[in-house]
Design an enzyme around this catalytic site. Structure first.
Site, PDB file in Angstrom:
ATOM      1  N   GLU A 118       0.886  -1.182   0.000  1.00 34.41           N
ATOM      2  CA  GLU A 118       0.000   0.000   0.000  1.00 34.41           C
ATOM      3  C   GLU A 118       0.908   1.211   0.000  1.00 34.41           C
ATOM      4  O   GLU A 118       1.504   1.538   1.017  1.00 34.41           O
ATOM      5  CB  GLU A 118      -0.894   0.005   1.242  1.00 34.41           C
ATOM      6  CG  GLU A 118      -1.796  -1.195   1.393  1.00 34.41           C
ATOM      7  CD  GLU A 118      -2.752  -1.400   0.243  1.00 34.41           C
ATOM      8  OE1 GLU A 118      -2.946  -0.475  -0.572  1.00 34.41           O
ATOM      9  OE2 GLU A 118      -3.305  -2.516   0.142  1.00 34.41           O
ATOM     10  N   GLU A 176       2.716  14.323  -2.879  1.00 33.78           N
ATOM     11  CA  GLU A 176       1.880  13.969  -1.729  1.00 33.78           C
ATOM     12  C   GLU A 176       2.164  14.969  -0.603  1.00 33.78           C
ATOM     13  O   GLU A 176       3.324  15.139  -0.206  1.00 33.78           O
ATOM     14  CB  GLU A 176       2.224  12.530  -1.299  1.00 33.78           C
ATOM     15  CG  GLU A 176       1.146  11.890  -0.492  1.00 33.78           C
ATOM     16  CD  GLU A 176       1.389  10.398  -0.268  1.00 33.78           C
ATOM     17  OE1 GLU A 176       2.528   9.930  -0.447  1.00 33.78           O
ATOM     18  OE2 GLU A 176       0.427   9.712   0.113  1.00 33.78           O
TER      19      GLU A 176
END
Ligand SMILES: O=CCCCC(=O)O
Length: 481
Positions: free
Chosen positions: A254, A385
């Site tokens: 992930e 991000e």
């Protein structure tokens, strides 16, 4: 009763608390104050090897334990976590900085993984079919993959461990856990709960270390380890994927995200603002699923931006243990500095600061909820991000352009979409290149749902029945009937 004063801080190997072979330790600090919370045993390579020995020895009996028994153990973990919710939440806040309300929500979320997989443990379904040519039968079953290495992040120190440990145990695997060195305490606190619930010695081993690279590398090159599961940055994920290639390991990953939040012209603006507050501010934006960029239809832009900035401005900032605060400290200086840098870059290119925009003085790594309007397309904040409470907003003329902008990233984890037209929303959701789409919702995460990304956001799924399959191998037996 677990309290912060008697927190376990040693290595948890083979069902016992152990000192590291080399007497070393590292400090875990409260990000909000810089004060020491605990001094934690620092595992080295000998300890890492001892953990694999324990997990390998414990594997056969756990694998052969009836699913119903494994289910009951997991169910007990769920109940014990809820019983100790306040202590567990306090630990999360102290090591991570997030406000208590978020820590309580995380603890419930973590406990729910144990409940969900207690239910899934008995649903390991296979199949029998007739070979197309007739005659023999194709029997398919799923068997636990073996010893698994789980590398967990600092942003959800309890839930991300639970999301890996629970399905691994349900499947019948034995486990090595390497918690993030910034936040090892939540996983260590879980060890006593696992033991009390009946997880046998050696089935779960928790090995904190300040030297993650060599320790995990040792695990990935031990032939007894068959899977590595990681939650964290795409950059580290790539390093682990390369190392995992040597032993051809299974690699659920992930990784990073850059979630778009789309507000169509026909959206319910009030609902979109409610959703934006969750998608942006859950965990103060320190989440791979956090809304990273907002694309808002020109028709609702002014109303959305005004209401959203007002809600963001009203958030109270301070130490996470103070119930009055909704925004705590970010995890460390590097995270806060990156947030600051991205805001400054956007402002230098012409973005308008609608609230926040300046780091807070004093100890800790506090950054206020920040809304940036009319953010230019080349701003770094739209492509990198953020991992912080910053919402860059872009005015967009058409739905097609919105989808194109949303898909213009190497990431593909989560996307959010608000429209009153459900049929249109479902069609647009199909065009969005993301593993998860929240339609008129600000949250995708649910232990019963398959969590995961496409493109450079990762491999495999966690949660749902799919999450347990990651910890299993498919065995096919050709049977003469
Ligand atoms: O950073 C990624 C963690 C995701 C937390 C969640 O399950 O929502």
């Amino acid at each position: 009763m677990l309290s912060i004063a008697n927190l376990p801080t040693d290595l948890y190997i083979d069902g016992s608390w152990a000192k590291p072979a080399q007497p070393r330790s590292f400090t875990v600090s409260d990000p909000a104050t810089g004060e020491r919370v605990a001094q934690v045993a620092d595992a080295g390579l000998d300890d890492a090897r001892a953990a694999v020995d324990a997990a390998a020895a414990a594997l056969p009996a756990w694998r052969d334990t009836p699913p119903r028994t494994r289910a009951e153990v997991l169910r007990k973990v769920h109940l014990l976590m809820l019983e100790r919710l306040e202590e567990l939440a306090r630990i999360i806040t102290l090591e991570n900085g997030k406000p208590l309300a978020d820590s309580r929500a995380e603890t419930r979320y973590a406990a729910e993984f144990f409940r969900w997989y207690s239910e899934e443990a008995c649903r390991n379904l296979g199949s029998v079919s007739q070979a197309p040519a007739g005659g023999y039968r194709i029997l398919v079953q799923h068997q636990p993959i073996g010893v698994v290495a789980l590398v967990t992040p600092w942003n959800f120190p309890s839930a991300m461990g639970a999301r890996k440990i629970a399905p691994a145990l349900a499947a019948g695997c034995s486990v090595l856990v390497k918690p993030a060195s910034l936040t090892p305490l939540s996983m260590l606190a879980l060890a006593d709960i696992l033991a009390e619930a009946g997880v046998p010695d050696g089935v779960v081993n928790i090995v904190p270390t300040s030297r993650s690279g060599p320790l995990v590398d040792l695990w990935l090159h031990d032939p007894r380890v068959r899977l590595v599961s990681f939650t964290g940055s795409t950059e580290v994920g790539r390093i682990l994927l390369k190392a995992a290639a040597d032993q051809v390991l299974k690699t659920p990953m992930e990784l990073g995200g850059n979630a778009p939040f789309l507000v169509l012209d026909d959206a319910d603006v009030e609902a979109a603002v409610d959703g934006a507050m969750i998608a942006k501010m859950r965990n103060m934006g320190e989440a791979c699923t956090a809304a990273n960029r907002f694309y808002v239809g020109a028709g609702v832009y002014d109303a959305f931006v005004r209401a959203f900035a007002e809600r963001m401005r009203a958030q109270k900032i301070g130490h996470g243990l103070d119930e009055a605060n909704q925004v705590g400290s970010l995890i460390d200086a590097a995270t806060r500095d990156k947030v600051e840098e991205l805001v400054q870059d956007a402002v230098a290119r012409g973005a308008r600061v609608l609230c926040g925009g300046e780091r807070l003085p004093g100890p800790g790594y506090f950054y206020p909820p920040t809304v940036l309007g009319d953010v230019p397309a080349d701003s770094r904040v739209l492509s990198e991000e953020i991992f912080g409470p910053v919402a860059p907003i872009v005015r967009v003329a058409s739905e097609d352009e919105m989808v194109e902008l949303a898909n213009g990233t190497e990431y593909g984890l989560a996307a959010y979409l608000y429209t009153r037209d459900l049929a249109k929303g479902l069609k647009l959701a199909e065009r969005l290149e993301f593993g998860m789409v929240a339609l008129n919702r600000g949250l995708v995460s649910d232990p019963a749902a398959p969590f995961g990304g496409v493109k450079q956001s990762g491999l495999g799924r966690e949660g749902s029945w799919e999450g347990m399959q990651e910890y299993m191998e498919t065995k096919y037996v050709a049977v003469e009937w």
